[in-house]
Design a protein around this motif. Sequence first.
Motif, PDB file in Angstrom:
ATOM      1  N   VAL A 194       0.874  -1.182   0.000  1.00 55.29           N
ATOM      2  CA  VAL A 194       0.000   0.000   0.000  1.00 55.29           C
ATOM      3  C   VAL A 194       0.909   1.229   0.000  1.00 55.29           C
ATOM      4  CG1 VAL A 194      -1.887  -1.155   1.233  1.00 55.29           C
ATOM      5  CG2 VAL A 194      -0.148   0.089   2.528  1.00 55.29           C
ATOM      6  N   GLN A 195       0.292   2.369  -0.236  1.00 54.01           N
ATOM      7  CA  GLN A 195       1.087   3.595  -0.298  1.00 54.01           C
ATOM      8  C   GLN A 195       1.412   4.091   1.117  1.00 54.01           C
ATOM      9  OE1 GLN A 195      -0.903   7.209  -1.591  1.00 54.01           O
ATOM     10  NE2 GLN A 195       0.578   7.386  -3.241  1.00 54.01           N
ATOM     11  N   GLY A 196       2.663   4.478   1.327  1.00 58.75           N
ATOM     12  CA  GLY A 196       3.051   5.017   2.621  1.00 58.75           C
ATOM     13  C   GLY A 196       2.853   6.523   2.685  1.00 58.75           C
ATOM     14  N   TRP A 197       3.183   7.103   3.839  1.00 53.06           N
ATOM     15  CA  TRP A 197       2.986   8.542   4.071  1.00 53.06           C
ATOM     16  C   TRP A 197       3.936   9.374   3.210  1.00 53.06           C
ATOM     17  CZ3 TRP A 197      -0.895  10.708   6.822  1.00 53.06           C
ATOM     18  CH2 TRP A 197      -1.668   9.828   7.590  1.00 53.06           C
ATOM     19  N   HIS A 198       3.427  10.474   2.696  1.00 53.52           N
ATOM     20  CA  HIS A 198       4.226  11.345   1.833  1.00 53.52           C
ATOM     21  C   HIS A 198       3.560  12.710   1.682  1.00 53.52           C
ATOM     22  CE1 HIS A 198       1.173   9.686  -0.847  1.00 53.52           C
ATOM     23  NE2 HIS A 198       1.356  10.731  -1.630  1.00 53.52           N
ATOM     24  N   SER A 199       4.297  13.644   1.082  1.00 58.10           N
ATOM     25  CA  SER A 199       3.736  14.920   0.614  1.00 58.10           C
ATOM     26  C   SER A 199       3.718  14.831  -0.900  1.00 58.10           C
ATOM     27  CB  SER A 199       4.611  16.091   1.037  1.00 58.10           C
ATOM     28  OG  SER A 199       4.773  16.094   2.440  1.00 58.10           O
ATOM     29  N   ASP A 200       2.750  15.508  -1.535  1.00 59.13           N
ATOM     30  CA  ASP A 200       2.572  15.335  -2.980  1.00 59.13           C
ATOM     31  C   ASP A 200       3.543  16.160  -3.818  1.00 59.13           C
ATOM     32  OD1 ASP A 200       0.752  13.324  -3.481  1.00 59.13           O
ATOM     33  OD2 ASP A 200      -0.965  14.598  -2.996  1.00 59.13           O
ATOM     34  N   PHE A 201       3.490  15.887  -5.123  1.00 59.35           N
ATOM     35  CA  PHE A 201       4.279  16.630  -6.093  1.00 59.35           C
ATOM     36  C   PHE A 201       4.012  18.134  -5.930  1.00 59.35           C
ATOM     37  CE2 PHE A 201       4.987  18.531 -10.243  1.00 59.35           C
ATOM     38  CZ  PHE A 201       6.207  17.988 -10.580  1.00 59.35           C
ATOM     39  N   LEU A 293      -9.571  19.931  -1.608  1.00 63.60           N
ATOM     40  CA  LEU A 293      -8.337  20.621  -1.990  1.00 63.60           C
ATOM     41  C   LEU A 293      -7.416  20.624  -0.781  1.00 63.60           C
ATOM     42  CD1 LEU A 293      -9.826  23.849  -3.660  1.00 63.60           C
ATOM     43  CD2 LEU A 293      -9.107  21.736  -4.800  1.00 63.60           C
ATOM     44  N   TYR A 294      -6.150  20.306  -0.999  1.00 69.34           N
ATOM     45  CA  TYR A 294      -5.205  20.422   0.120  1.00 69.34           C
ATOM     46  C   TYR A 294      -3.841  20.859  -0.366  1.00 69.34           C
ATOM     47  CZ  TYR A 294      -3.816  15.581  -1.096  1.00 69.34           C
ATOM     48  OH  TYR A 294      -3.392  14.451  -1.751  1.00 69.34           O
ATOM     49  N   ASP A 295      -3.176  21.601   0.499  1.00 71.47           N
ATOM     50  CA  ASP A 295      -1.804  22.032   0.259  1.00 71.47           C
ATOM     51  C   ASP A 295      -0.973  20.767   0.078  1.00 71.47           C
ATOM     52  OD1 ASP A 295       0.957  22.822   0.886  1.00 71.47           O
ATOM     53  OD2 ASP A 295       0.104  24.740   1.515  1.00 71.47           O
ATOM     54  N   TRP A 299       0.819  15.827   4.895  1.00 73.50           N
ATOM     55  CA  TRP A 299       1.165  14.401   4.949  1.00 73.50           C
ATOM     56  C   TRP A 299      -0.109  13.587   4.698  1.00 73.50           C
ATOM     57  CZ3 TRP A 299       3.520  14.657  10.539  1.00 73.50           C
ATOM     58  CH2 TRP A 299       4.604  15.550  10.528  1.00 73.50           C
ATOM     59  N   HIS A 300       0.002  12.601   3.868  1.00 72.18           N
ATOM     60  CA  HIS A 300      -1.164  11.750   3.587  1.00 72.18           C
ATOM     61  C   HIS A 300      -0.709  10.440   2.950  1.00 72.18           C
ATOM     62  CE1 HIS A 300      -0.297  13.599  -0.243  1.00 72.18           C
ATOM     63  NE2 HIS A 300      -0.938  12.585  -0.816  1.00 72.18           N
ATOM     64  N   ARG A 301      -1.636   9.534   2.799  1.00 70.64           N
ATOM     65  CA  ARG A 301      -1.391   8.264   2.093  1.00 70.64           C
ATOM     66  C   ARG A 301      -2.728   7.779   1.553  1.00 70.64           C
ATOM     67  NH1 ARG A 301      -3.772   4.541   4.990  1.00 70.64           N
ATOM     68  NH2 ARG A 301      -3.920   4.769   7.251  1.00 70.64           N
TER      69      ARG A 301
HETATM   70 FE   LIG Z   1      -0.338  11.605  -2.708  1.00 73.11          FE
END
Ligand SMILES: [Fe+2]
Length: 388
Positions: A194-201, A293-295, A299-301
């Motif tokens: 599954v996808q781990g925690w990250h900040s987006d492009f 919408l989010y900055d 942090w999300h996954r």
């Molecule tokens: Fe993402």
Amino acid sequence: MTQQLETIHKVPIPTHFYSYLVADNGSYLSHDAETGFSFSSETNDSAIWDRSGDGGFKHVSTGYHLNTVGQEDETAFSVSINGEAQTFRVAHGPAELPSEYLATIRKQGWVCLTQIIDDETLQELERTAGTDRFSHLEVDRSQPAICQNTAVARTVAEPLSLWVIRQYMQTDDIRLSHVPGFAVLGQDDGKRNVQGWHSDFPYHWGVPARGLVPTPSGETVLGVQRNVCVSPFTRECGATAFKLGSHALDRPPPKEWGDATAHAKPGYRAEHGLPYNGPEADVVDAPGGSIILYDSRTWHRAGVNQTTKKRAAMLQAITPMYIFPKNDTSRAYKRLLESPVYEELNQREKQEIQNLMVHQFIGPGGEYAITPDRELTEKVKTATTSGY
Ligand SMILES: [Fe+2]
């Protein structure tokens, strides 16, 4: 003892929506106390109308009353503006004023435009994604989703989310950083990665990617993520998990939460289990047709779908023009120009999609659209592999 899961933030379901009054070319009837009527391609507070009890429409921020009584059609009517008769269509608007949504994202780094997509459009998004009311349909992968259904292109050009993003990023010049498509999440099998925690492009903090942003960017917002919930977003169905407000920390998610770099390793989840999914994390529970919408620093996954029902969303990274795009959008845009969908779009939508999908630089003698060069790509490959 049962495990405590993510904290759920259920967005209130609106009981009332404002209206837009839309001209044939897609521009919005706006009103200002000093200058009167105007047409605008954007939907700030000036473009928000409300049906009034005595017939007609009230302009919400100025109180101006537009009389349409006596006209037979309830969904379209004609108004004399500056001495010229103009025809308008009544369209589904937001539940709150644009300025209220903007104040919310400025305050907390995210906002939900609840049910901003009308149900007719939502139904078409479900059809193209092959989920919800159309989960029995095969998905067409032969062409980009934006070329398959006008509703997809129309959603890409959704005006309120774009207005909020432009204000929040402090620039009108914004781009889609990749081709918009559907992210469909099927039922989890308990062992797949599954996808781990990250900040987006473009921040890409926690992601094993090239070119991540090396330092905090402060008030300069390098990305806003636009998640269109096609299916309802619930924890059980695999709604995105966030650490809401973490954009303000301006740094990567903690490694101990299980970041995307760790979880990208083959077999990682089977061996180590899921990334952090306790009460410090948040789920925004929102109905289909909402846009979150989010900055992009937040942090999300990806969520984990515990149900047998597929969950669809359109996830789009929006960046200012000075950020290098994540993927090529030019070929999909050229295909859109040739598809029947393009002819069904109004002028505003056509212009907006061009703004979003054609990346340009200023060269000698004007602006140039950026597109991959296959011949040069092959030359570079040959040079790289043959060494120095
Ligand atoms: Fe993402």
